[in-house]
Scaffold this active site. Structure first.
Site, mmCIF file in Angstrom:
data_model
loop_
_atom_site.group_PDB
_atom_site.id
_atom_site.type_symbol
_atom_site.label_atom_id
_atom_site.label_comp_id
_atom_site.label_asym_id
_atom_site.label_seq_id
_atom_site.Cartn_x
_atom_site.Cartn_y
_atom_site.Cartn_z
ATOM 1 N N MET B 14 3.382 3.723 13.875
ATOM 2 C CA MET B 14 3.598 4.857 12.971
ATOM 3 C C MET B 14 2.291 5.280 12.296
ATOM 4 S SD MET B 14 6.795 5.687 13.125
ATOM 5 C CE MET B 14 7.228 6.594 11.626
ATOM 6 N N VAL B 15 1.523 4.308 11.809
ATOM 7 C CA VAL B 15 0.264 4.630 11.130
ATOM 8 C C VAL B 15 -0.753 5.139 12.154
ATOM 9 C CG1 VAL B 15 -1.618 3.718 9.725
ATOM 10 C CG2 VAL B 15 0.732 2.959 9.304
ATOM 11 N N CYS B 150 0.734 0.610 0.650
ATOM 12 C CA CYS B 150 1.178 1.995 0.447
ATOM 13 C C CYS B 150 1.739 2.269 -0.948
ATOM 14 C CB CYS B 150 2.198 2.395 1.517
ATOM 15 S SG CYS B 150 3.506 1.190 1.790
ATOM 16 N N GLN B 177 11.254 2.392 -1.934
ATOM 17 C CA GLN B 177 10.356 2.666 -0.821
ATOM 18 C C GLN B 177 11.084 3.177 0.419
ATOM 19 O OE1 GLN B 177 7.596 -1.084 -2.278
ATOM 20 N NE2 GLN B 177 7.272 -0.319 -0.226
ATOM 21 N N GLU B 203 5.911 -7.801 -0.693
ATOM 22 C CA GLU B 203 5.477 -6.522 -1.249
ATOM 23 C C GLU B 203 5.124 -6.634 -2.731
ATOM 24 O OE1 GLU B 203 5.274 -4.189 0.955
ATOM 25 O OE2 GLU B 203 5.054 -2.298 -0.114
ATOM 26 N N LYS B 206 1.711 -7.968 -3.363
ATOM 27 C CA LYS B 206 0.622 -7.007 -3.154
ATOM 28 C C LYS B 206 0.481 -6.063 -4.350
ATOM 29 C CE LYS B 206 1.538 -6.980 1.800
ATOM 30 N NZ LYS B 206 2.244 -6.207 2.855
ATOM 31 N N ARG B 236 14.084 -1.131 -1.123
ATOM 32 C CA ARG B 236 14.094 -0.210 0.012
ATOM 33 C C ARG B 236 15.278 0.742 -0.145
ATOM 34 N NH1 ARG B 236 9.867 0.123 3.164
ATOM 35 N NH2 ARG B 236 9.928 -2.045 3.820
ATOM 36 N N HIS B 243 7.423 7.126 -1.020
ATOM 37 C CA HIS B 243 7.792 6.049 -1.935
ATOM 38 C C HIS B 243 7.881 6.625 -3.348
ATOM 39 C CE1 HIS B 243 7.249 3.443 1.351
ATOM 40 N NE2 HIS B 243 6.194 2.755 1.003
#
Lengths: 349, 349, 349, 349
Positions: B14-15, B150, B177, B203, B206, B236, B243
């Protein structure tokens, strides 16, 4: 002995429908009246709700033939459960209370009045003492008790054991609320499919203020608010049922994670009281790392529990966790019903 | 003068796809190599991505005929943009940097290493000084710079003007997100339709740690972390792109709401630098009471801005607000690209 | 030479907003008037639409300061594009046509009247001959042309090359329609999240009858309906934009799959006419086995094309395929606009 | 008398989990073995399924402590219900049948073999006669029976009363299938949120061919297919449970709408047979104009019925209607279980 006769005000909305369903085969209560706005009155509930009943695959049989009445205080019942819209609830509930009915309301209008209990049986049954003040002050034969906002109630149930064991100083909560919390038709699908709406009108105010009253103490002149502070951020998410809340708390005394979890797990203040709609466990703690989730947990304990998970240290306050609860059952209809059951065991009806 | 030759590692994810799209007709860079895992290599990008291209209605023409290479450091390019999965990024990126390539990575592996910049051009361009330490310490001809998670990046961009003007003490953030943050195939539809998942692996760690490095200061031996603290709760939600984050902050000095909003609105540290992918405004402040929203605002400034709204007082910390940002563009591919553009104007490539 | 002045009736709804956007920087037309219901009139479009504009991240600048007028035939413009709700369109459109305006309408009210063109430029531009009959019969200075239902139009565009090359006998269509087809607020989220609704009021009737007129031939007294038959089953699905249709057809003469696909691919009857909003290809055929899909293909050709895929043999009729089209652009606003452009090149305005 | 011992093959997937739930407290059957792929075997079901159980709020107690076995024919049970993936089902089911087990399978592998019943108790219980041919031909002590594809089964149940009363000539069906039909992890959320996918691999072939065998007649050498024809178009929609199907039929003899509806309503061929999992009504006809809907009707009759609505004339064939059925219950696990119950009453186990 006969059952207590109950009327449902606002029986056609989402909360009203949920009441109709929860009261099917109730041990103590019998629905003798269904009332709603003028447009519906005079027709049978089955006729009006054809194609609109949306709470379960089929409408309870008992309700089908009942004729919908207007919301006037001439209903043949002793108790009314009010699922009225806030645009009309104030006046109608006042009329019923004045006329001698016991009113257990889900509407927001009376919640913050100082002589009206904002009641959660697990937390503040002693607030029923306000009923006498209310009757005296207002000269009413009947009375009004209210239940809190749907997000407030699940947060407060999860907070109660922490409040009792450790004391509460600060609470920061971010909600992710289901569409059904806005009633029907409620949130347009174009607004919420594939989207989050970071705003719900008036909602943050309720989450920040109602808990102060709920956890407050009774004095001669009403409720003295609790001393903690709440900050709320409310979001709407594309979920039908079940509000999810990320909560952080600052406690008054130090503790460790295990003790907090143990405290949550053993919280069951209603056991032994025999309330028919009471959950066996008011807080259900999930050990699974990605729970609670709306799709699995909204109906735990029939939707009457608050499901908690992910309790862990918070870098800013002390601990944080997730709460999930059914917004229409324990968050609304079930709350008004449980309050009525408490009124019964406490001798008010 | 010729364009700088760029290779994309992990071009099929995807990225990677987003990088392929963002680099179409880039002013400074020309994609000369597309690389991915062994299974794809040797085939044309058009062939491999048939039925998988999902970033825009049609794949950029330039990429269709390009043959996908293996991720070995024999690519004909000067710079590599890495969209590699973290399971393989560490080793591959090391090989490329050792072989003399400038590596701008979106992978998490090197982010927290003390001689690797965790770079946001609006915040810490001075961290590029780590590149010299990195080369010296590791004996590399090339080097690695990384971009943040992100959710981290959009939070940090919104926090930067507050950090500069008022100082930051505490940050409490709850994220909602999008599914695309988990890559493809990512989150199974059965897990997320009509649901919120209150957990994303690693997550929160981070979000709580990366900002300390990003806002840290450079010393002779690396980065000295910033002194504030972050608490994160990650969820999520059933959204594809964008997000949403509910954030509360405690500031070091008192201010009022108007000043905070004014500070956010005037934040545009990249203006005048001429970076082709830089947003005109890094923070876009929305005055509409129910914004920002993923469906409207994820593509503001081409997805390169962080959209902020609902700034208001917080009862627990000082102020709270909502941030919305595109997770694949500014949150990932666009961040790696913007970092490469910064490397160019700073003379590193 | 100056542009033609255009007014938009019903400018605040979903179709009206789409018209406002499509007319930004139009080559031939200039929006001089925005009109809507009484409640909005007198205020600026920017003020009324604050928080309601939902078609693109930001409202076109030109519309912001325009004052919304009432829908009375005193607007300063030569053409009106009507996005009125059917509850009011009949009377208002009649008034405008009588007063001399050229009315290009998206409302359903006039569609099936025998002296009103139900117009798709790719199919029946000769139906413009009805305008003279209409004026004569009704004694109007102006006139009305209409565009079809949003599902009808995409089906008909896909059918036109088959009709021309092979003849049409029978069509069976099942639609899966986006929520935006119901306007705003439209479908309540509680009705459609995680659900399919197998019914859309009046929709099947439109899909079964409008094509007969669209493909009909002009006689002295109006339109003689085409002789094929259509059976439609309409469903609402949780998608925001883009109607998907599964279609089977029985043709008048035998052919093979390759010929049918080739016929679809070469269909571009508007090329060379210079209509500013015309798609380059009216039918875009996708070879990918799982396309067309709303999320990828709704905006192909700016949302003005009908995307077809999966053409294959049918065991019951002859061939079957999937059509996908944007319901608000080519399905509504773009259709009314394209019709106005056709009126211009044909000399009617 | 003791219960019949049952093993579940593929117990960890979506269909396997549904079997585990449906067999809790079953009147005739007792689950004595749970088997799955090598990776799971040796661990307890509760351990393996922690965080994966997704069929109900809590896993049935009986399954928690059971140790998962490998899928070898040494299980202590008489009957196996197979929810195996088609990639392994062929070989494993053969081994079990050869070793003497009665196998009731939900896998597709054996469905179309001429000596294997493709069984729906309401339609073709006489196909059990194939079991003797199968044993003879293959020299097996045990045997295999299969159930149809999840969309096929609900369509066929709705068609059976029409087949019996009026005869069937042609069937045209467009499906809108739930994500859970693809198992878990199944459809990536990025593919299906806010989208329709007009393709499901191999699905149309099953819907077009399985019914011919199901409605076929038994001869000395196997099944002679029914003579009607089916054309299917299969779509995936963002729904978790419940396949919706728009169906049109051409009948062999003329009838009217009322007679067709009456025929559907009185269809209950299993009443009186005492099968524990049989629905009271195999077809439930809804008179509400916008029903059946997945969110309301998927669990009618415990998910074992096919819910039909909207029966009306078709312009192309004779009549059309909508069918809705639960894809995991009657569409898969419940079908295999009901078949096993039929085997019991018919004396095969």
């Amino acid at each position: 002995m006969g059952k207590i006769s109950v009327g449902i005000l606002g029986a056609t909305g989402m909360v009203g429908q949920t009441l109709v369903r929860l009261l099917e085969k109730h041990k103590w209560f019998e629905v003798t009246e269904l009332a709603a706005s003028d447009r519906s009155s005079g027709k049978s509930y089955g006729e009006i709700m054809k194609g609109r009943w949306s709470i379960s695959p089929e409408m309870p049989k008992y309700a089908e033939e009942m004729v919908i009445k207007e919301c006037n205080p001439d209903l043949r019942c002793d108790v009314v459960l009010s699922a009225l819209d806030s645009s009309v609830a104030l006046e109608i509930e006042n009329k019923f209370a004045k006329a001698g009915y016991a009113v257990s309301s889900n509407a927001k209008n009376h919640r913050m009045e100082n002589d009206v209990p904002l009641l959660i049986p697990e937390i503040n049954p002693d607030h029923l003492a306000l009923i006498d003040m209310q009757r005296k002050k207002r000269g009413w034969k009947g009375f009004i008790v209210t239940d809190p906002n749907c997000s407030t109630i699940h947060m407060c149930i999860a907070l109660k054991p922490l409040f009792d064991s450790f004391g509460l100083e600060r609470i920061s909560v971010t909600t992710m609320q289901a569409a059904s919390g806005a009633g029907y038709p409620g949130v347009p699908s174009l607004d919420i499919i594939d989207n989050v709406i970071p705003f719900i009108s008036d909602e943050e105010d309720k989450l920040e203020n109602e808990p102060l009253k709920i956890f407050g103490s009774i004095s001669g002149s009403g409720v003295i608010n609790a001393g903690f502070r709440v900050s709320a951020s409310c979001n709407r998410v594309p979920v039908r049922y079940g509000h999810t809340e990320s909560i952080s708390v600052k406690l008054s005394r130090k503790t460790d994670r295990e003790e907090v979890i143990a405290t949550l797990k053993k919280f069951s203040p209603l056991s032994g009281m025999g309330l028919p709609s009471a959950p066996r466990r008011s807080v259900v703690y999930s050990e699974v790392e990605n729970r609670p989730q709306a799709r699995f947990d909204a109906l735990v304990e029939g939707g009457m529990a608050s499901v908690v998970g992910r309790l862990r240290k918070c870098n800013v306050l002390d601990y944080k966790f997730t709460v999930l609860g059914h917004n229409l059952i324990r968050g609304a209809a079930g709350a008004a019903l449980l309050n009525a059951e408490l009124l019964k065991v406490k001798g008010y009806i």
